[in-house]
Design an enzyme around this catalytic site. Structure first.
Site, PDB file in Angstrom:
ATOM      1  N   LYS A 103       2.442  11.297   0.075  1.00 28.66           N
ATOM      2  CA  LYS A 103       2.271  10.303   1.141  1.00 28.66           C
ATOM      3  C   LYS A 103       3.539  10.070   1.951  1.00 28.66           C
ATOM      4  CE  LYS A 103      -2.098   9.151   0.388  1.00 28.66           C
ATOM      5  NZ  LYS A 103      -3.154   9.428   1.391  1.00 28.66           N
ATOM      6  N   GLU A 135      -3.302   0.845   5.171  1.00 29.78           N
ATOM      7  CA  GLU A 135      -4.299   0.652   4.114  1.00 29.78           C
ATOM      8  C   GLU A 135      -3.845   1.463   2.913  1.00 29.78           C
ATOM      9  OE1 GLU A 135      -4.907   4.736   4.690  1.00 29.78           O
ATOM     10  OE2 GLU A 135      -4.557   3.190   6.229  1.00 29.78           O
ATOM     11  N   SER A 161      -0.596  16.352  -6.135  1.00 31.21           N
ATOM     12  CA  SER A 161      -0.301  15.427  -5.035  1.00 31.21           C
ATOM     13  C   SER A 161       0.453  14.176  -5.447  1.00 31.21           C
ATOM     14  CB  SER A 161      -1.607  15.027  -4.338  1.00 31.21           C
ATOM     15  OG  SER A 161      -2.493  14.423  -5.266  1.00 31.21           O
TER      16      SER A 161
END
Length: 701
Positions: A385, A407, A674
């Protein structure tokens, strides 16, 4: 039917007064009381009624109308029921024009042609669709013209003069003017800048203007009516009805008294507009010129907004100008070598390039193809991210935005956003579902430590979808000062392209590293898919390499034979949500279904539009791993490689183990790892009693 709307304005003008337009939600408080209220509105002096079609995710509406929609849906108020309400009201003598107001997805599910045809038969006069701007409405406007119903454009304070000029050409009855930025809801005062907004619009059109948002009293009605041809009251009327229910009063009688008070009418009104001479076709030629062409509204976006039949920008008018500014900023940044240089200057901060590691023990366990790990879990903040967060914060800096909202589901995007806001000294607000706050409490604390304000969302299932709804409501209200740092490859254009651009570093590095370490490209790349940002970042650089299989893995929850899963691409159908056309988990009536996954980051009923395209064109394949299989992947990575992965990534690990077993030993698979799993310890301890026996894993002591 659109002539009925024009007549209503003509009658009001002849009587030297503004027309009065009211909104109420179909099915609230009950379907029968809606019918009674429609008739009461007419008796009280209303000229036009907006009848709201309930939707599970009304992103431009405030708490009052959200509440009414929730109650209406509990009464199973769908489009068919809305039509029945109109038919019955007409049968009982209702004569004022009715405009259906709502969101596009239920209409798309019902069928556009069938919808407009059935509306004409029932006595509906037109439509206001909050998330169907003219750029996306060519087909629907054509159907409206075919049956003689009105498509009513919206104009917001943020709408540019150039766009107002074009929107005005579409008005075949009136224009709805959003008086202030934000979601629906009563206010204590009318926007003081309204006269200037009205004057700006009237430079380009003589079409009647109906002004709404924040109007609630007789004083507001007179103040707005001094500048516009019509005044709209919505949320306050819903509140009046709610109070009547709570006080066990006759709802219809209270409704009639309230609107009579606002209009100043002393006696019940007998609607007579239809007996007047037919209104002129319109101040412009929109009403009679024939079907619209795509050139009626120039495409305000410079880049292609679509991935095949998916994507687009299905947004409230208030966001259009902001999205075009963002797109221009993005295009300019990509063309500016200094932007690339600045972005890459933060690679040391991010910990890029991330490592490509051969997983020898996982490979041995699978017994087939070699398994490699792209270690995004080693990035700063513990996931992929941060790549997108750094990229978008640099865009926000170029735009001059000082407030950042985001969000988050699993909390990793929230942590990454809070991190870059701390680094760049910007205000940070993160919306997170209340259920996700509970199961990701560690990440909530991390965000707060970094200086972010975390707002738990208590609506709906209290998960990622609901957090996105609240973030978009915030953005609509604060668009001039705020950048919405969207975390996944979802949302309206240009967000899917922006997120892909900043996450594609994953696949680009993987391609280079595989050539260096294995002397070849991988035979398959595997990534988990919720919204799909890590996956599209891994996949996109390999799309043109036809020898590389692209495998996405969705969350199967309790199993795809149950109702509790998040397998959107596997079991969903195309629809529109959160500004984009993509695959959705929805019922046959276009209402969004609640989802489930053991991993908060995959607990979402939609998917990025590019993934929808890759599925439909056959370039990518999408598999499913249920909660137990996810935990199996989690266990194997932990115990065989000494790496504790995120539960999201664990779905991809399980599928990669299956795929490796299917392939010979000379093949190579890369898993996008991830994120790391320390955030998930609490969840794993919670689910082990249920899922542990399914995979023969008992950690009780």
């Amino acid at each position: 039917m659109s002539s009925g709307l024009r007549n209503a304005f003509k009658t009001a003008k002849e009587q030297n007064r503004p027309a009065f337009v009211t909104f109420l939600t179909a099915g609230y408080p009950t379907p029968n009381e809606t019918i009674d209220s429609l008739l009461a509105l007419e008796r009280g002096g209303v000229d036009i009624i907006e009848l709201g079609i309930p939707f599970t995710d009304p992103l431009a509406d405030g708490p009052t109308i959200q509440y009414a929609s929730t109650i209406a849906l509990e009464h199973k108020t769908d489009i068919q029921k809305c039509l029945e309400i109109v038919r019955e009201a007409r049968k009982r003598g209702l004569r004022v024009p009715i405009v259906f107001m709502g969101y596009y997805n239920p209409i798309l599910a019902y069928g556009e042609d069938k919808m407009v045809r059935d509306c004409k038969e029932a006595g509906v006069n037109g439509y206001i669709l909050v998330d169907l701007p003219p750029e996306e409405s060519h087909d629907f406007r054509g159907v409206c013209y075919k049956y003689g119903l009105s498509y009513i454009p919206l104009i917001a304070p943020s709408t540019t003069d150039e766009r107002i000029k074009l929107l005005a050409t579409l008005a075949d009855s009136f224009i709805y003017v959003v008086s202030r930025m934000g979601v629906t809801g009563a206010r204590n005062a009318v926007n003081t800048e309204l006269p200037q907004l009205i004057a700006r619009i009237k430079q380009f059109t003589q079409a009647p203007l109906a002004v709404g948002f924040g109007v609630s009293t007789r004083e507001h009605f007179l103040e707005v009516g001094a500048h516009a041809e019509a005044v709209v009251v919505g949320s306050r009327l819903i509140t009046v009805m709610k109070e009547a229910v709570e006080q066990k009063k006759d709802v219809a009688q209270v409704v009639q008294e309230y609107v009579a008070e606002v209009t100043g009418r002393k006696e019940p009104v007998s609607y007579a507009a239809t007996s007047a001479d037919l209104a002129d076709p319109e101040v412009n030629d929109a009403a009679g010129r024939g079907p619209f062409s795509p050139d009626d509204i120039k495409n305000f976006y410079q880049l292609d907004t679509r991935f095949g039949g998916f994507g687009g920008a299905y947004v409230p008018e208030a966001l259009v100008d902001c999205l075009t500014q963002l797109e221009t900023c993005f295009i300019d940044a990509l063309a500016d070598p200094s932007f690339k240089e600045e972005f890459e200057s933060y690679y040391d901060y991010i910990s890029r390039p991330s490592q490509l590691q051969f997983a020898n023990r996982l490979t041995e366990f699978a017994g087939g193809a070699k398994i490699w790990l792209k270690r995004e879990d080693l990035n700063h903040t513990g996931s992929h991210k941060i790549n997108n967060a750094v990229g978008q914060i640099l865009l926000a800096k170029r735009l001059g935005k000082k407030r950042i909202i985001a969000e988050t589901g699993a909390g990793q995007h929230g942590v990454a956003t809070a991190t870059v806001c701390a680094k760049f000294g910007l205000e940070c607000v993160v919306y997170m579902g209340e259920e996700d706050c509970r199961r990701q409490a560690l990440n909530v604390f991390r965000m707060q430590m970094l200086g972010a304000t975390v707002i738990p969302v208590t609506n709906g299932a209290r998960t990622l979808k609901d957090a996105i709804n609240e973030a978009m409501r915030d953005w609509v209200a604060n668009v001039s000062t705020t950048h919405y740092l969207v975390g996944s490859a979802i949302g309206p254009h240009p967000f899917p392209k922006i997120v892909r651009e900043f996450q594609s570093v994953i696949g680009k590095e993987t391609k280079r590293q595989m050539l260096e370490k294995a002397g070849k490209l991988p035979d398959a790349v595997v990534a988990c898919v919720g919204g799909g940002s890590n996956a599209i970042g891994m996949f996109h650089p390999f799309v043109d390499d036809k020898t590389v299989r692209i495998v996405g893995v969705e969350a199967g929850g309790d199993g795809i034979t149950t109702a509790k899963h998040s397998a959107t691409l596997t079991l969903g159908s195309p629809g529109v949500l959160h500004g984009t056309r993509t695959y959705l988990l929805q019922d046959i009536k276009g209402q969004i279904i609640e989802t489930h996954s053991v991993s908060a980051g995959l607990d979402y009923p939609g998917v990025g539009p590019e993934h929808a395209y890759l599925k439909d064109c056959g370039r990518a394949e999408y598999r499913v791993a249920d909660d137990a299989q996810c935990l199996h992947g989690f266990r194997k990575m932990t115990q065989l490689e000494g790496i504790i992965p995120a539960l999201e990534s664990s779905h991809a690990i399980h599928a990669a183990l299956e795929l490796a077993a299917e392939l010979p030993k000379d093949k190579d698979i890369v898993i996008c790892l991830s994120g790391r799993g320390d955030k998930d310890m609490h969840t794993v301890t919670e689910v082990l009693p249920k899922l542990g026996p399914k995979i023969d894993w008992d950690l009780r002591f």
